[in-house]
Design a protein around this motif. Structure first.
Motif, mmCIF file in Angstrom:
data_model
loop_
_atom_site.group_PDB
_atom_site.id
_atom_site.type_symbol
_atom_site.label_atom_id
_atom_site.label_comp_id
_atom_site.label_asym_id
_atom_site.label_seq_id
_atom_site.Cartn_x
_atom_site.Cartn_y
_atom_site.Cartn_z
ATOM 1 N N ALA A 1 -17.290 23.253 -17.814
ATOM 2 C CA ALA A 1 -17.051 22.688 -19.262
ATOM 3 C C ALA A 1 -17.700 21.367 -19.274
ATOM 4 C CB ALA A 1 -15.539 22.841 -19.833
ATOM 5 N N TYR A 2 -18.476 21.792 -19.573
ATOM 6 C CA TYR A 2 -19.417 20.511 -19.789
ATOM 7 C C TYR A 2 -20.531 20.120 -21.362
ATOM 8 C CZ TYR A 2 -22.739 20.515 -16.087
ATOM 9 O OH TYR A 2 -23.276 21.862 -14.952
ATOM 10 N N ILE A 3 -21.154 19.606 -21.519
ATOM 11 C CA ILE A 3 -22.488 20.359 -22.564
ATOM 12 C C ILE A 3 -23.844 19.323 -22.618
ATOM 13 C CG2 ILE A 3 -23.193 20.022 -25.263
ATOM 14 C CD1 ILE A 3 -20.925 20.559 -26.160
ATOM 15 N N VAL A 4 -23.302 18.132 -21.957
ATOM 16 C CA VAL A 4 -24.138 17.412 -21.551
ATOM 17 C C VAL A 4 -24.726 16.761 -19.894
ATOM 18 C CG1 VAL A 4 -25.318 15.002 -22.033
ATOM 19 C CG2 VAL A 4 -24.657 16.030 -23.945
ATOM 20 N N GLY A 5 -23.663 16.102 -19.876
ATOM 21 C CA GLY A 5 -23.397 16.373 -18.468
ATOM 22 C C GLY A 5 -21.951 15.972 -17.938
ATOM 23 N N GLY A 6 -21.229 16.703 -16.251
ATOM 24 C CA GLY A 6 -20.100 16.377 -16.161
ATOM 25 C C GLY A 6 -20.007 15.748 -14.348
ATOM 26 N N LEU A 7 -19.035 15.971 -14.164
ATOM 27 C CA LEU A 7 -18.647 15.538 -12.822
ATOM 28 C C LEU A 7 -17.442 17.168 -12.339
ATOM 29 C CD1 LEU A 7 -18.893 13.791 -10.488
ATOM 30 C CD2 LEU A 7 -17.718 12.792 -10.569
ATOM 31 N N GLY A 8 -17.751 17.499 -11.109
ATOM 32 C CA GLY A 8 -16.188 18.211 -11.022
ATOM 33 C C GLY A 8 -16.316 18.676 -9.233
ATOM 34 N N MET A 9 -15.317 18.933 -8.745
ATOM 35 C CA MET A 9 -15.064 19.470 -7.421
ATOM 36 C C MET A 9 -14.191 20.899 -7.424
ATOM 37 S SD MET A 9 -12.133 18.180 -5.488
ATOM 38 C CE MET A 9 -10.538 18.626 -5.273
ATOM 39 N N VAL B 1 -13.687 24.728 5.979
ATOM 40 C CA VAL B 1 -13.824 24.531 4.481
ATOM 41 C C VAL B 1 -14.537 23.362 3.853
ATOM 42 C CG1 VAL B 1 -11.688 23.810 2.794
ATOM 43 C CG2 VAL B 1 -11.035 25.134 4.719
ATOM 44 N N MET B 2 -15.000 23.942 2.644
ATOM 45 C CA MET B 2 -16.302 23.181 2.139
ATOM 46 C C MET B 2 -15.670 22.407 0.908
ATOM 47 S SD MET B 2 -20.222 23.569 2.347
ATOM 48 C CE MET B 2 -19.989 24.393 3.887
ATOM 49 N N VAL B 3 -15.821 21.019 0.062
ATOM 50 C CA VAL B 3 -15.489 20.565 -1.123
ATOM 51 C C VAL B 3 -17.284 20.045 -1.793
ATOM 52 C CG1 VAL B 3 -14.609 19.011 -2.012
ATOM 53 C CG2 VAL B 3 -13.197 19.704 0.083
ATOM 54 N N PRO B 4 -17.844 20.917 -2.335
ATOM 55 C CA PRO B 4 -18.747 20.185 -2.916
ATOM 56 C C PRO B 4 -18.277 19.303 -4.310
ATOM 57 C CG PRO B 4 -19.011 22.917 -2.699
ATOM 58 C CD PRO B 4 -17.119 22.132 -2.501
ATOM 59 N N ILE B 5 -18.913 18.524 -4.689
ATOM 60 C CA ILE B 5 -19.137 17.197 -6.089
ATOM 61 C C ILE B 5 -19.852 17.898 -5.882
ATOM 62 C CG2 ILE B 5 -17.894 15.044 -5.949
ATOM 63 C CD1 ILE B 5 -16.289 14.583 -3.428
ATOM 64 N N ARG B 6 -19.949 17.927 -7.578
ATOM 65 C CA ARG B 6 -21.254 17.837 -8.393
ATOM 66 C C ARG B 6 -21.188 16.836 -9.712
ATOM 67 N NH1 ARG B 6 -20.025 23.335 -7.167
ATOM 68 N NH2 ARG B 6 -22.998 24.275 -5.606
ATOM 69 N N SER B 7 -22.466 15.894 -9.458
ATOM 70 C CA SER B 7 -22.692 15.055 -10.619
ATOM 71 C C SER B 7 -23.716 16.838 -11.904
ATOM 72 C CB SER B 7 -22.996 14.173 -10.246
ATOM 73 O OG SER B 7 -23.310 13.628 -11.605
ATOM 74 N N GLY B 8 -23.892 17.292 -12.743
ATOM 75 C CA GLY B 8 -24.332 17.642 -13.417
ATOM 76 C C GLY B 8 -24.766 17.455 -14.717
ATOM 77 N N VAL B 9 -25.897 17.241 -15.159
ATOM 78 C CA VAL B 9 -26.987 17.729 -16.566
ATOM 79 C C VAL B 9 -27.182 18.903 -16.932
ATOM 80 C CG1 VAL B 9 -27.205 15.684 -16.522
ATOM 81 C CG2 VAL B 9 -28.623 17.286 -15.719
ATOM 82 N N GLY B 10 -26.573 19.834 -18.479
ATOM 83 C CA GLY B 10 -27.167 20.829 -18.590
ATOM 84 C C GLY B 10 -25.830 21.317 -19.409
#
Length: 170
Positions: free
Chosen positions: A123-131, A140-149
């Motif tokens: 849930a983001y409009i310009v950018g965000g950070l999520g796990m 087990v893998m925990v992807p941590i993303r810093s995204g734009v879009g």
């Protein structure tokens, strides 16, 4: 053809090492990333590997994600990895992300190559950070993303990790 090393990858990375590496990799969102890494470490313990890379994805109810990076381990060195995968759900939009994936229970670098299933929400409009959390067999893998879009929704899908890049998300 790239061949992954089979050596043991049992030594773990400390929370401070992960925050330091993540801060250098993520740059301006380092403060938020530090709290996400601390949450992952408190929930899952210390990982014995991590991936730094980038990916992009998009969806209009059905979607796909593609990425590439390097797996870092204490004992087996660095291994290039690629990932791709489909998703389906109530999910609309597109994003591009820098990704740090914490990897747990990795006994060999070859254990990376498979389909890691999971549920993802954005849930983001310009950018965000999520796990998110994804799993394949015992790893087990925990992807941590810093995204734009612009992305909104929740989906279920998997990421298929390979030693070579491919456009086929299945």
């Amino acid at each position: 053809m790239v061949v992954a090393q089979v050596g043991s990858v049992s030594d773990t990375f400390s929370g401070d090492e992960l925050v330091s590496t993540g801060s250098a990799f993520f740059g301006s969102v380092a403060q938020g990333m530090a709290s996400v890494v601390e949450r992952a470490v408190s929930q899952f313990g210390l990982p014995n590997g991590y991936i730094l890379g980038q990916d992009a994805g998009g969806a209009l109810f059905a979607g796909a994600r593609y990425g590439e990076g390097r797996l870092y381990t204490r004992n087996a060195g660095e291994v290039p990895v690629y990932w791709q995968g489909p998703s389906i759900g109530f999910d609309v939009g597109g994003d591009g992300s820098k990704v740090m994936m914490l990897v747990y229970n990795l006994s060999s670098t070859n254990d990376m190559f498979g389909r890691f299933a999971g549920v993802d929400g954005s849930a983001y409009i310009v950018g965000g950070l999520g796990m998110t959390v994804i799993k394949y067999r015992n790893v087990v893998m925990v992807p941590i993303r810093s995204g734009v879009g612009a992305r909104l929704g929740i989906n279920v899908g998997y990421l298929k990790f390979t030693a070579e890049p491919t456009w086929n998300p299945f």
